[in-house]
Design an enzyme around this catalytic site. Sequence first.
Site, PDB file in Angstrom:
ATOM      1  N   GLU A  72     -13.048   1.726  17.049  1.00  0.00           N
ATOM      2  CA  GLU A  72     -14.129   1.700  16.060  1.00  0.00           C
ATOM      3  C   GLU A  72     -15.296   0.834  16.537  1.00  0.00           C
ATOM      4  O   GLU A  72     -15.069  -0.212  17.161  1.00  0.00           O
ATOM      5  CB  GLU A  72     -13.603   1.144  14.727  1.00  0.00           C
ATOM      6  N   ARG A 109      10.452  -0.946   8.526  1.00  0.00           N
ATOM      7  CA  ARG A 109      11.241  -1.847   9.367  1.00  0.00           C
ATOM      8  C   ARG A 109      12.464  -2.342   8.609  1.00  0.00           C
ATOM      9  O   ARG A 109      13.538  -2.516   9.183  1.00  0.00           O
ATOM     10  CB  ARG A 109      10.367  -3.014   9.818  1.00  0.00           C
ATOM     11  N   ARG A 122      -4.315   1.297  10.868  1.00  0.00           N
ATOM     12  CA  ARG A 122      -5.209   0.863  11.938  1.00  0.00           C
ATOM     13  C   ARG A 122      -5.254   1.975  12.980  1.00  0.00           C
ATOM     14  O   ARG A 122      -4.230   2.618  13.263  1.00  0.00           O
ATOM     15  CB  ARG A 122      -4.711  -0.438  12.589  1.00  0.00           C
ATOM     16  N   ILE A 144       0.835  -1.202   0.000  1.00  0.00           N
ATOM     17  CA  ILE A 144       0.000   0.000   0.000  1.00  0.00           C
ATOM     18  C   ILE A 144       0.869   1.250   0.000  1.00  0.00           C
ATOM     19  O   ILE A 144       0.589   2.210  -0.726  1.00  0.00           O
ATOM     20  CB  ILE A 144      -0.956  -0.017   1.203  1.00  0.00           C
ATOM     21  N   HIS A 183     -13.727   3.923   7.887  1.00  0.00           N
ATOM     22  CA  HIS A 183     -12.965   2.721   7.528  1.00  0.00           C
ATOM     23  C   HIS A 183     -13.414   2.180   6.162  1.00  0.00           C
ATOM     24  O   HIS A 183     -13.882   1.051   6.034  1.00  0.00           O
ATOM     25  CB  HIS A 183     -13.101   1.642   8.597  1.00  0.00           C
TER      26      HIS A 183
END
Length: 317
Positions: free
Chosen positions: A265, A175, A236, A155, A283
């Site tokens: 949420e 990372r 998230r 993404i 979302h």
Amino acid sequence: MKKLLIMLNVPRQQFDEILPDWEIIYPEKESFTPDKLIKKVADVDAIVTVYGNILSNEVIDAAPQLKMIANFGAGYDNIDMEHVTKRGIVVTNSPDPVTEPTAELAMGLMIGTARRMGEMNTILKNKEELQWGVMRNLSTTLVGKQLGIIGMGAIGKALARRAVASGMSVVYHNRKQVGADEEQQLNVTYISQEELLKTSDVVSLNMPLTAETKGMIGKAQLQLMKPSAFLINTARGPVVDEQALIEALENKYIAGAGLDVFENEPTIPDALRELPNVFLMPHLGTATHETRGEMSALVALNIKTFFEGMVPPNQVS
């Protein structure tokens, strides 16, 4: 005959076509009640879970024949992976279909937040007083600005392509640094997270939710950002300390935020709803007609492959 339970209402045609010999249990409405779910899983071979909806260990343990959990979505933080691993249950996700639509929405949030589209739309629709003029209602262009992407997975890369095409420069932190050839192809530069936060005009969060990433953007990180910068989150909700974000927005430590995900949420704090410099979406990163069908097809393919004795294309356990 193998038996499959699908926890929430998702497109069905793909499951019926790819798994014609299976008994498939769909919810009568949007989802099963907890009591019904416990009863329905007693003899199932596989369960389809949906991102953002917890599959409890109680339900898992009520399914002694369960061999596979196929998640409808890229993330699988709704499953206790340690528990299912002990049970020897295979887990898959469905990442590929979500890549482009999520990057598309992230780009939309960037534009909408920087150009104050949500704010102006709300004022005009509510028929609130708005003064028009050459030097009124000014916003920020993205052309020539720096986008900092935290999380350079599929993404993040799809968002980088869109941003570069829109005239932005792109830096990233991940990372693991991607290869030099891919960096050159994407026209992106790897820097430390601290430097990214300090120098970027827009910061986009595109990492998975893990024990390491939960709350990784808090007060200290937000105060590193420019007062003119925008924070975009399509990852998230819990990767951001939501209260720290509210304080940063109220105190103008940052200029605004575009959020598709939230810490608890579907609950959204009133402060976020009321702040004019926040662009909110419920979302919807993957919520297109096309994507939902593609996700159902991939989930069904993962199940079919596993029960034919092969490694599923998206096995994560």
